[in-house]
Design an enzyme around this catalytic site. Structure first.
Site, mmCIF file in Angstrom:
data_model
loop_
_atom_site.group_PDB
_atom_site.id
_atom_site.type_symbol
_atom_site.label_atom_id
_atom_site.label_comp_id
_atom_site.label_asym_id
_atom_site.label_seq_id
_atom_site.Cartn_x
_atom_site.Cartn_y
_atom_site.Cartn_z
ATOM 1 N N ARG A 49 43.252 27.840 31.645
ATOM 2 C CA ARG A 49 43.631 28.653 32.792
ATOM 3 C C ARG A 49 44.865 29.506 32.506
ATOM 4 N NH1 ARG A 49 46.660 26.455 36.712
ATOM 5 N NH2 ARG A 49 45.723 24.419 36.381
ATOM 6 N N TYR A 101 40.991 53.325 47.843
ATOM 7 C CA TYR A 101 39.902 52.353 47.857
ATOM 8 C C TYR A 101 39.953 51.552 49.148
ATOM 9 C CZ TYR A 101 36.874 48.581 46.162
ATOM 10 O OH TYR A 101 35.873 47.660 46.007
ATOM 11 N N ASP A 169 48.029 52.306 41.676
ATOM 12 C CA ASP A 169 46.677 51.988 41.239
ATOM 13 C C ASP A 169 46.237 53.070 40.258
ATOM 14 O OD1 ASP A 169 43.886 51.703 40.966
ATOM 15 O OD2 ASP A 169 43.718 50.770 42.933
ATOM 16 N N LYS A 194 36.029 49.735 35.609
ATOM 17 C CA LYS A 194 35.585 51.128 35.650
ATOM 18 C C LYS A 194 35.725 51.781 34.265
ATOM 19 C CE LYS A 194 35.326 50.522 40.179
ATOM 20 N NZ LYS A 194 35.951 49.212 40.424
#
Length: 367
Positions: A49, A101, A169, A194
């Site tokens: 993790r 977004y 972003d 993306k």
């Protein structure tokens, strides 16, 4: 001598080369690792993790491209959520994009307001409210899907003067199109699903910063909540980075040609692409961005017109997300986005430019 974009993308994050080994070692699959019988886990990997070598190689690579230290997440929204939930506390105020977004905006309103955080919105191109008393300003530039662009250096100066942090972003631009940390941003957040990885075959998010305190806080959040990407996804993403410059180059060239074709077709009400001199964001984008992304937004008469366009197109695939090798189109209103019913976000792939323009023109003729 500064290295070019393709050179940086190809070599980013590679470990020292070892004869008889691949350029990029294969993914490390492990949950627990073998511990030293005397010292335990001190100074070594001990659990998957918080620790994974494949993930560290990817983080080194993205960090080199963004110009800071990187922390990867399972998805872009996991990175956004970590930013908002770990940095904001009851009584704080955050500004999020009114035209970015929509899931980011919805998440902020649903999860932060109930925690006593005041959520304000502002359009990417402004005007912005006063930053006095604001803890965090989150902007997305170019905005998705409207593609407005804001002046990051100006915004960073204003936010810092008021004591606020600026997070950017950088999903649409990618670090080869824009480096927000160099323009004064405190934090970059992005979806690597993306254009960064660009093959439409994995989910990924990341943060980048030059602030050690911010990085430590966000790392603690990620390692505690478990939002890290899997080993194979990390390896696949790193592998994909090598062609980033090449992919972006064709996508940008296609977008330039497609935007001009759209702008002259009678079926199109309007078109946005910051690389067009006629675009409202052109001046800021030309000054701030190293390249314009391959996303073009336009509006047809309505839902039925979009359906006719997509049905007639042979090379434009109906799909959400963007930045992949294939040209895709997404009618944003179908997902609950606050967009006109005929708004289309077109993501240019790497097809031959002449083929793509011809196909889009014939599909528009069908509209």
């Amino acid at each position: 001598m500064p290295l070019g974009d393709s050179t940086r993308a190809v070599h980013a994050g590679l470990p020292p080369l070892t004869p008889g080994q691949p350029f990029l070692p294969g993914p490390v699959f492990a949950a627990p690792f073998v511990l030293d019988p005397v010292t335990g886990g001190e100074g070594i990997d001990w659990y998957g993790r918080p620790h994974n070598a494949s993930r560290r190689h990817l983080e080194a690579a993205i960090g080199e491209l963004e110009g800071g230290q990187c922390l990867t997440f399972a998805t872009g929204m996991a990175a956004v959520g970590a930013t908002l939930l770990s940095l904001l506390h009851p009584g704080d105020t955050v500004i999020v994009p009114a035209d970015g977004y929509f899931t980011t905006r919805a998440f902020a309103r649903a999860e932060l307001a109930t925690r006593g955080v005041t959520v304000l919105t502002a359009p990417t191109a402004g005007p912005y409210p006063s930053f006095q008393g604001v803890r965090l300003v989150l902007v997305e530039t170019p905005a998705n899907p409207g593609l407005d662009v804001c002046d990051l250096a100006e915004l960073a100066a204003a936010a810092h003067a008021a004591g606020a942090l600026l997070a950017v972003d950088n999903t649409t631009a990618t670090p080869l199109g824009q480096r927000p940390l160099e323009l004064g941003a405190d934090l970059v957040v992005a979806s690597g699903t993306k254009a960064l990885t660009g093959h439409s075959d994995l989910l990924l998010g990341y943060l980048a910063t030059r602030d050690e305190e911010l990085l430590a806080r966000l790392r603690s959040w990620r390692d505690s909540t478990g939002g890290a990407p899997a080993a194979f996804d990390s390896w696949l993403a790193h592998r994909s980075l090598a062609t980033l410059d090449l992919r972006l180059g064709r996508q940008t060239a296609n977008a330039a040609a497609v935007a001009e074709a759209l702008a002259t077709h009678p079926a199109v009400a309007w078109v946005r692409w910051p690389g067009r001199p006629a675009d409202p964001s052109y001046a800021v984008a030309a000054r701030q961005m190293a390249r314009i992304p391959g996303v073009v937004t336009f509006e047809l008469a309505g839902e039925a017109a979009v359906g006719r366009f997509l049905s007639a197109a042979r090379l434009v695939i109906p799909a959400t997300s963007f930045g992949g090798l294939h040209t895709t189109a997404d009618r944003r209103a179908q997902w609950g986005d606050d967009a006109p019913p005929g708004l289309v976000r077109l993501s240019c792939g790497v097809e031959d430019t002449a083929d793509l323009v011809a196909d889009i023109n014939q599909a528009l003729d069908a509209v």
